[in-house]
Write a protein that holds these residues in place. Structure first.
Motif, PDB file in Angstrom:
ATOM      1  N   GLY A 276       6.734   8.095  -1.701  1.00  0.00           N
ATOM      2  CA  GLY A 276       5.509   8.406  -2.445  1.00  0.00           C
ATOM      3  C   GLY A 276       5.684   8.143  -3.932  1.00  0.00           C
ATOM      4  N   TRP A 277       6.847   8.515  -4.461  1.00  0.00           N
ATOM      5  CA  TRP A 277       7.118   8.311  -5.891  1.00  0.00           C
ATOM      6  C   TRP A 277       7.142   6.818  -6.210  1.00  0.00           C
ATOM      7  N   LEU A 278       7.790   6.040  -5.340  1.00  0.00           N
ATOM      8  CA  LEU A 278       7.877   4.584  -5.569  1.00  0.00           C
ATOM      9  C   LEU A 278       6.473   3.958  -5.572  1.00  0.00           C
ATOM     10  N   ILE A 279       5.669   4.360  -4.565  1.00  0.00           N
ATOM     11  CA  ILE A 279       4.318   3.776  -4.445  1.00  0.00           C
ATOM     12  C   ILE A 279       3.483   4.149  -5.673  1.00  0.00           C
ATOM     13  N   ASP A 280       3.608   5.418  -6.060  1.00  0.00           N
ATOM     14  CA  ASP A 280       2.879   5.904  -7.230  1.00  0.00           C
ATOM     15  C   ASP A 280       3.306   5.134  -8.491  1.00  0.00           C
ATOM     16  N   ASN A 281       4.623   4.979  -8.661  1.00  0.00           N
ATOM     17  CA  ASN A 281       5.132   4.328  -9.869  1.00  0.00           C
ATOM     18  C   ASN A 281       4.955   2.814  -9.855  1.00  0.00           C
ATOM     19  N   CYS A 282       4.546   2.282  -8.717  1.00  0.00           N
ATOM     20  CA  CYS A 282       4.180   0.858  -8.689  1.00  0.00           C
ATOM     21  C   CYS A 282       2.669   0.722  -8.897  1.00  0.00           C
ATOM     22  N   GLY A 283       1.999   1.827  -9.176  1.00  0.00           N
ATOM     23  CA  GLY A 283       0.584   1.762  -9.582  1.00  0.00           C
ATOM     24  C   GLY A 283      -0.432   1.809  -8.460  1.00  0.00           C
ATOM     25  N   TRP A 284      -0.052   2.310  -7.263  1.00  0.00           N
ATOM     26  CA  TRP A 284      -0.978   2.244  -6.126  1.00  0.00           C
ATOM     27  C   TRP A 284      -1.822   3.495  -5.913  1.00  0.00           C
ATOM     28  N   ARG A 285      -1.491   4.569  -6.544  1.00  0.00           N
ATOM     29  CA  ARG A 285      -2.237   5.817  -6.307  1.00  0.00           C
ATOM     30  C   ARG A 285      -3.735   5.598  -6.572  1.00  0.00           C
ATOM     31  N   GLY A 286      -4.565   5.962  -5.600  1.00  0.00           N
ATOM     32  CA  GLY A 286      -6.028   5.858  -5.762  1.00  0.00           C
ATOM     33  C   GLY A 286      -6.599   4.465  -5.538  1.00  0.00           C
ATOM     34  N   LYS A 287      -5.740   3.461  -5.287  1.00  0.00           N
ATOM     35  CA  LYS A 287      -6.260   2.090  -5.099  1.00  0.00           C
ATOM     36  C   LYS A 287      -6.915   1.936  -3.716  1.00  0.00           C
ATOM     37  N   ASN A 288      -7.890   1.017  -3.635  1.00  0.00           N
ATOM     38  CA  ASN A 288      -8.626   0.784  -2.379  1.00  0.00           C
ATOM     39  C   ASN A 288      -8.367  -0.605  -1.831  1.00  0.00           C
ATOM     40  N   TYR A 289      -8.529  -0.740  -0.522  1.00  0.00           N
ATOM     41  CA  TYR A 289      -8.502  -2.061   0.103  1.00  0.00           C
ATOM     42  C   TYR A 289      -9.444  -1.954   1.289  1.00  0.00           C
ATOM     43  N   GLY A 290     -10.564  -2.685   1.249  1.00  0.00           N
ATOM     44  CA  GLY A 290     -11.583  -2.491   2.280  1.00  0.00           C
ATOM     45  C   GLY A 290     -12.003  -1.030   2.226  1.00  0.00           C
ATOM     46  N   GLY A 306     -14.090   5.908   5.718  1.00  0.00           N
ATOM     47  CA  GLY A 306     -15.276   5.964   6.560  1.00  0.00           C
ATOM     48  C   GLY A 306     -15.367   4.814   7.541  1.00  0.00           C
ATOM     49  N   LEU A 307     -15.222   3.575   7.014  1.00  0.00           N
ATOM     50  CA  LEU A 307     -15.446   2.428   7.891  1.00  0.00           C
ATOM     51  C   LEU A 307     -14.187   1.577   8.052  1.00  0.00           C
ATOM     52  N   ALA A 308     -13.037   2.205   7.927  1.00  0.00           N
ATOM     53  CA  ALA A 308     -11.775   1.436   7.941  1.00  0.00           C
ATOM     54  C   ALA A 308     -11.582   0.692   9.264  1.00  0.00           C
ATOM     55  N   LYS A 309     -10.978  -0.482   9.125  1.00  0.00           N
ATOM     56  CA  LYS A 309     -10.640  -1.280  10.298  1.00  0.00           C
ATOM     57  C   LYS A 309      -9.127  -1.431  10.319  1.00  0.00           C
ATOM     58  N   PHE A 310      -8.597  -1.715  11.516  1.00  0.00           N
ATOM     59  CA  PHE A 310      -7.161  -1.917  11.694  1.00  0.00           C
ATOM     60  C   PHE A 310      -6.622  -2.887  10.639  1.00  0.00           C
ATOM     61  N   ASP A 311      -7.318  -4.015  10.425  1.00  0.00           N
ATOM     62  CA  ASP A 311      -6.825  -5.036   9.489  1.00  0.00           C
ATOM     63  C   ASP A 311      -6.763  -4.520   8.047  1.00  0.00           C
ATOM     64  N   ASP A 312      -7.696  -3.627   7.681  1.00  0.00           N
ATOM     65  CA  ASP A 312      -7.664  -3.050   6.322  1.00  0.00           C
ATOM     66  C   ASP A 312      -6.398  -2.220   6.159  1.00  0.00           C
ATOM     67  N   VAL A 313      -6.107  -1.414   7.179  1.00  0.00           N
ATOM     68  CA  VAL A 313      -4.962  -0.510   7.087  1.00  0.00           C
ATOM     69  C   VAL A 313      -3.673  -1.336   6.958  1.00  0.00           C
ATOM     70  N   ILE A 314      -3.538  -2.312   7.849  1.00  0.00           N
ATOM     71  CA  ILE A 314      -2.314  -3.116   7.853  1.00  0.00           C
ATOM     72  C   ILE A 314      -2.245  -3.984   6.600  1.00  0.00           C
ATOM     73  N   GLY A 315      -3.427  -4.468   6.144  1.00  0.00           N
ATOM     74  CA  GLY A 315      -3.478  -5.290   4.925  1.00  0.00           C
ATOM     75  C   GLY A 315      -3.009  -4.501   3.711  1.00  0.00           C
ATOM     76  N   LEU A 316      -3.518  -3.272   3.573  1.00  0.00           N
ATOM     77  CA  LEU A 316      -3.127  -2.455   2.414  1.00  0.00           C
ATOM     78  C   LEU A 316      -1.638  -2.099   2.509  1.00  0.00           C
ATOM     79  N   ALA A 317      -1.185  -1.755   3.710  1.00  0.00           N
ATOM     80  CA  ALA A 317       0.236  -1.393   3.874  1.00  0.00           C
ATOM     81  C   ALA A 317       1.123  -2.576   3.479  1.00  0.00           C
ATOM     82  N   ALA A 318       0.719  -3.794   3.876  1.00  0.00           N
ATOM     83  CA  ALA A 318       1.528  -4.985   3.569  1.00  0.00           C
ATOM     84  C   ALA A 318       1.566  -5.232   2.059  1.00  0.00           C
ATOM     85  N   LEU A 319       0.408  -5.050   1.399  1.00  0.00           N
ATOM     86  CA  LEU A 319       0.369  -5.255  -0.061  1.00  0.00           C
ATOM     87  C   LEU A 319       1.313  -4.271  -0.755  1.00  0.00           C
TER      88      LEU A 319
END
Ligand SMILES: Cc1cc2nc3c(=O)[nH]c(=O)nc-3n(C[C@H](O)[C@H](O)[C@H](O)COP(=O)(O)OP(=O)(O)OC[C@H]3O[C@@H](n4cnc5c(N)ncnc54)[C@H](O)[C@@H]3O)c2cc1C
Length: 340
Positions: A276-290, A306-319
């Protein structure tokens, strides 16, 4: 006999609330049902076992036969004086099992209160919280071997439990349906408060009197509520990434990028970092994807807006994984099971 094909949406059966359609869904209620699945295995592309859906990311279409185990019950098998051997069946809710044990005066699992999901899934990722893991209390797992069509008992040492891991995550164990877990608990109340002390929670009023079970449970509830979104409001699976455990060489390399890195020394040459600290310090806290976002209060959590799709979840995780890797040299691993 063959299972009738009937399309069903698993949206309400996974806590990320993803639309996920399957043609074959079967609730296992007894041994006849287990035998039936074994005898018709060849009819399906694959088998997927679903518990409470709180640690899975499901695709829009599942071609496997989806099984849900509804075995329920909690019983004492043996009383050894100070310790007891307890069995809980796979379909019980984990939190209810923890509270039942506390009410019966069987102690040990208290720090794992409020973890969503079922008893059957607890060994799969060796659930853990506040300094304890399921494996600390596990005696054995009773499972149905789908291929052989028989019940097996797998002792704790054969489960190769590790941090958010066990043999049940390996391919060869995908054919084992966990029917029940057996744990050894103590009749003596001796809560493990180390995590709370180290992380400065011991000053909380409710933890001052650690002898009071209700105070501890209330404190855990408060801590979890402050860090985790309510699954009724936003679909999520709790921590989306594992805390990486890395070698001294990788640790020194990461320190070079982030001198104030948060870490816990595990043993010689092994360091656990806060994902969580790494993700936060890389600037991702609060960011959106789809329609998926990184939770504002805790960057370890991805939320369905609300309307998340599998590809959004995996896309954001990959980024996130790529960015954290580029900025720290640390490769994050996804914690929930992603069904491909
Ligand atoms: C808000 C929130 C907070 C969370 N907090 C924590 C936490 O503090 N600590 C923690 O460790 N986890 C936590 N989790 C993750 C999750 O609750 C646990 O991993 C839980 O054990 C998953 O249970 P489930 O029944 O929902 O399993 P599912 O998500 O349905 O399945 C998870 C995996 O187990 C397999 N499985 C399920 N049942 C069986 C069975 N009977 N036999 C064989 N395989 C099976 C599935 O195939 C899948 O691979 C949290 C999740 C959420 C949403």
């Amino acid at each position: 006999m063959k299972l009738e094909s009937k399309q069903q949406n698993l949206k309400d059966l996974n806590t990320f609330k993803l639309n996920s359609f399957t043609d074959y869904f079967f609730v296992v209620r007894n041994f006849e049902d287990l035998k039936f699945i074994t005898s018709t295995l060849g009819d399906y592309k694959d088998i997927f076992i679903l518990g409470g859906g709180s640690n899975v990311i499901l695709p829009e279409c599942i071609e496997s036969l989806v099984i849900k185990v509804n075995f329920s019950g909690i019983r004492m098998i043996s009383d050894f004086g100070n310790d007891v051997l307890i069995e809980a069946y796979a379909g019980e809710f984990w939190h209810n099992f923890v509270i039942h044990c506390l009410n019966m005066g069987w102690y040990g699992l208290e720090n794992l209160a409020f973890i969503p999901g079922t008893v059957g899934a607890a060994p799969v990722q060796n659930i853990g919280a506040y300094g304890i893991e399921f494996s600390n209390y596990c005696y054995s797992i009773i499972a149905w071997d789908l291929l052989k069509g028989e019940i097996v008992e797998i002792l704790a040492r054969e489960c190769f439990f590790a941090y958010r891991n066990s043999i049940f995550k390996q391919k060869t164990y995908k054919n084992f349906i966990i029917l029940s877990v057996r744990v050894i608990l103590s009749k003596i109340w001796n809560p493990n408060l180390e995590y709370f002390k180290i992380n400065d929670y011991s000053t909380r009023k409710s933890l001052e009197d650690s002898k009071n079970i209700n105070n501890l449970i209330e404190a855990i509830f408060d801590i979890r509520r402050s860090k985790l979104p309510n699954i009724k409001e936003f679909g999520n699976v709790g921590s989306f990434f594992k805390n990486p455990i890395i070698s001294e060489e990788s640790f020194l390399n990461a320190l070079h990028f982030f001198p104030d890195l948060v870490f816990w020394e595990q043993r010689k040459d092994a360091y656990k970092l806060s994902a969580g600290w790494l993700i936060d310090n890389c600037g991702w806290r609060g960011k959106n994807y789809g329609s998926v976002a990184v939770y504002e209060k805790n960057a370890l959590i991805l939320l369905n807006q609300g309307l998340a799709k599998f590809d959004d979840v995996i896309g954001l995780a990959a980024l996130i994984i790529n960015d954290v890797y580029n900025k720290s040299g640390i490769k994050l691993e996804i914690e929930p099971l992603v069904y491909y």
